[in-house]
Design a protein around this motif. Structure first.
Motif, mmCIF file in Angstrom:
data_model
loop_
_atom_site.group_PDB
_atom_site.id
_atom_site.type_symbol
_atom_site.label_atom_id
_atom_site.label_comp_id
_atom_site.label_asym_id
_atom_site.label_seq_id
_atom_site.Cartn_x
_atom_site.Cartn_y
_atom_site.Cartn_z
ATOM 1 N N ARG A 168 8.864 57.035 -22.373
ATOM 2 C CA ARG A 168 8.396 55.728 -21.919
ATOM 3 C C ARG A 168 7.652 55.938 -20.603
ATOM 4 O O ARG A 168 8.114 56.684 -19.737
ATOM 5 C CB ARG A 168 9.571 54.778 -21.733
ATOM 6 C CG ARG A 168 10.275 54.525 -23.064
ATOM 7 C CD ARG A 168 11.474 53.657 -22.895
ATOM 8 N NE ARG A 168 11.012 52.269 -22.777
ATOM 9 C CZ ARG A 168 11.783 51.286 -22.339
ATOM 10 N NH1 ARG A 168 13.028 51.524 -21.979
ATOM 11 N NH2 ARG A 168 11.308 50.058 -22.261
ATOM 12 N N ARG A 204 5.758 54.078 -17.291
ATOM 13 C CA ARG A 204 5.567 52.849 -16.498
ATOM 14 C C ARG A 204 4.190 52.909 -15.853
ATOM 15 O O ARG A 204 3.889 53.833 -15.093
ATOM 16 C CB ARG A 204 6.631 52.708 -15.420
ATOM 17 C CG ARG A 204 6.462 51.417 -14.607
ATOM 18 C CD ARG A 204 7.514 51.250 -13.548
ATOM 19 N NE ARG A 204 8.846 51.143 -14.099
ATOM 20 C CZ ARG A 204 9.400 50.010 -14.543
ATOM 21 N NH1 ARG A 204 8.717 48.891 -14.518
ATOM 22 N NH2 ARG A 204 10.632 50.010 -15.020
ATOM 23 N N GLN A 254 2.502 46.848 -14.376
ATOM 24 C CA GLN A 254 3.264 48.098 -14.445
ATOM 25 C C GLN A 254 4.153 48.111 -15.687
ATOM 26 O O GLN A 254 5.327 48.465 -15.646
ATOM 27 C CB GLN A 254 4.066 48.311 -13.166
ATOM 28 C CG GLN A 254 3.164 48.404 -11.970
ATOM 29 C CD GLN A 254 3.879 48.371 -10.647
ATOM 30 O OE1 GLN A 254 5.057 48.086 -10.560
ATOM 31 N NE2 GLN A 254 3.154 48.655 -9.603
ATOM 32 N N ILE A 287 5.894 48.919 -19.210
ATOM 33 C CA ILE A 287 6.457 50.131 -19.793
ATOM 34 C C ILE A 287 5.930 50.248 -21.214
ATOM 35 O O ILE A 287 6.039 49.316 -22.005
ATOM 36 C CB ILE A 287 7.996 50.093 -19.769
ATOM 37 C CG1 ILE A 287 8.478 50.086 -18.326
ATOM 38 C CG2 ILE A 287 8.560 51.275 -20.536
ATOM 39 C CD1 ILE A 287 9.963 49.932 -18.174
ATOM 40 N N ASP A 335 11.456 56.281 -12.310
ATOM 41 C CA ASP A 335 11.437 54.855 -12.665
ATOM 42 C C ASP A 335 10.365 54.079 -11.919
ATOM 43 O O ASP A 335 10.233 52.882 -12.105
ATOM 44 C CB ASP A 335 12.811 54.235 -12.386
ATOM 45 C CG ASP A 335 13.880 54.778 -13.320
ATOM 46 O OD1 ASP A 335 13.590 54.936 -14.517
ATOM 47 O OD2 ASP A 335 14.990 55.054 -12.841
ATOM 48 N N PRO A 380 6.306 53.201 -10.679
ATOM 49 C CA PRO A 380 5.017 53.172 -11.373
ATOM 50 C C PRO A 380 4.392 54.563 -11.443
ATOM 51 O O PRO A 380 4.480 55.354 -10.496
ATOM 52 C CB PRO A 380 4.172 52.241 -10.502
ATOM 53 C CG PRO A 380 5.182 51.347 -9.858
ATOM 54 C CD PRO A 380 6.374 52.217 -9.600
#
Length: 83
Positions: A11, A13, A19, A21, A74, A76
């Protein structure tokens, strides 16, 4: 953390806007990156074994885009494993 490997889904971001996901596929990791491509400037190097080159899937006509040398995390502009 488990290293990314070519062909795996992660995944991503986004760096801009919402931003969001999105699903992405690893297109190169430290074991599959073409050193000649890096040498001639056709593809960027990877900074660590946890960084990866990605193809990020998007809805709509464009279909997706490349992101290079993406670190895990986690924030951006990072990738993480699906939950």
């Amino acid at each position: 953390m488990e290293r990314p490997t070519t062909g795996r889904i992660v995944r991503y971001r986004g760096r801009q806007g919402l931003q969001a996901i999105r699903a992405a596929i690893v297109t190169a990791d430290v074991d599959t990156l073409d050193p000649e491509g890096v040498q001639v400037g056709a593809v960027p190097p990877l900074e660590s074994p946890l960084h990866a080159h990605l193809w990020v899937f998007t809805p709509g006509a464009r279909g997706g885009f490349h992101e290079y040398n993406v670190p895990p995390g986690d924030l951006p502009g990072t990738w993480h494993w699906p939950a």
